[in-house]
Design an enzyme around this catalytic site. Structure first.
Site, short mmCIF file in Angstrom:
data_model
loop_
_atom_site.label_atom_id
_atom_site.label_comp_id
_atom_site.label_asym_id
_atom_site.label_seq_id
_atom_site.Cartn_x
_atom_site.Cartn_y
_atom_site.Cartn_z
N GLU A 49 0.87 -1.17 0.00
CA GLU A 49 0.00 0.00 0.00
C GLU A 49 0.91 1.23 0.00
O GLU A 49 1.71 1.43 0.92
CB GLU A 49 -0.92 0.01 1.22
CG GLU A 49 -2.05 -1.01 1.13
CD GLU A 49 -3.05 -0.89 2.27
OE1 GLU A 49 -2.86 -0.02 3.16
OE2 GLU A 49 -4.02 -1.66 2.27
N ASP A 60 -5.80 9.44 9.53
CA ASP A 60 -4.48 9.01 9.96
C ASP A 60 -4.07 9.67 11.27
O ASP A 60 -4.37 10.84 11.52
CB ASP A 60 -3.45 9.34 8.87
CG ASP A 60 -3.68 8.54 7.61
OD1 ASP A 60 -3.72 7.30 7.74
OD2 ASP A 60 -3.83 9.13 6.54
#
EC number: 4.2.1.20
Length: 270
Positions: A49, A60
């Protein structure tokens, strides 16, 4: 058959699970990324990824937020991320690449232009954090027409109906966010994950990769016993952040951690 489907099928035939690392393109500097990708493959990863740096990465935690900031300081962009994927693909034809990011840069480029660029770069999957399946059918159709898998995030509170929607619109695999909150936060409750996986299995035909909270080899081993893949991100990027003056040391520590995870995952019965 897509590279992602072939990878998960081959792993299933041997009783193994996918190890899926996440790094941010261009962190700590652009020349680090592609060699790091190749080194991770040598350590035994199955899918990569590759994060598209973004100025407001809302899902995040602080570790990956700072990675985006470092990458953006080097003028990283969606187009440069695609160029890195293309460079990697010149000498690696088998490891799937999933671009992971947010919708704004994709919308700015335009869905069709982005899908064409991703196809040229031989990207295998796109995971757009803030694009739900209910709003993602147009983009998903453009990607699927180019043999690129649209991948969606599942939350701990996702309903059976929503899982079925992601199964219908998505492909490649589903990414199960095992914690409520942002990346790198909290501790996994394996009993909760096991219960959720039973619901997922009943409502999707796709492999399920589990992330958000995988920190070490023991966690990877535990999660591998439950899902089809293990995603690790913040634990890797923390090593980059701790070694900004010594990127080769960061690479060494990342490879050591991934190799330990691979060994633990492949020896789950030991």
């Amino acid at each position: 058959m897509s590279r992602l489907a072939a990878t998960f099928e081959a792993l299933a035939q041997t009783g193994r699970k996918a190890l899926i690392p996440f790094i941010t393109a261009g962190d700590p500097y652009p020349e680090f990324t592609v060699p790091m990708m190749h080194a991770m493959v040598e350590a035994g990863v199955d899918v990569i990824e590759l994060g598209i740096p973004f100025s407001d990465p809302m899902a995040d935690g602080p570790v990956i937020q700072r990675a985006s900031e470092r990458a953006l300081a080097h003028k990283m962009s969606l187009r440069r991320t695609l160029a890195m994927a293309m460079e990697f693909r010149r000498s690696n034809r088998h490891t799937p690449i999933v671009l992971m990011g947010y919708l704004n840069p994709i919308e700015a480029m335009g869905y069709e232009a982005f899908a064409n660029a991703a196809q040229r770069a031989e990207v295998d999957g796109i995971l757009t954090v803030d694009l739900p399946p209910e709003e993602g059918e147009e983009c998903a159709a453009l990607l699927k027409a180019r043999d690129i898998d649209p991948i969606f995030l599942l939350a701990p509170n996702s309903s059976s109906e929503r899982i079925q929607k992601m199964d219908a619109v998505g492909s490649g695999y589903l990414y199960y966010v095992s914690l409520k909150g942002v990346t790198g936060a909290g501790h996994l409750n394996t009993a909760d994950v096991k219960t959720k996986l039973e619901q997922l299995r009943a409502n999707t035909r796709l492999p399920v990769a589990i992330g958000f909270g995988v920190k070490d080899a023991d966690t990877a081993k535990t999660i591998a016993a439950l899902g089809d893949g293990v995603v690790v991100g913040s634990a890797l990027i923390s090593k980059i952040e701790a070694n900004l003056d010594s990127p080769e040391q960061a690479k060494k520590e990342i490879i050591e951690l991934l190799a330990a995870m691979r060994h633990a995952m492949d020896n789950n019965g030991a």
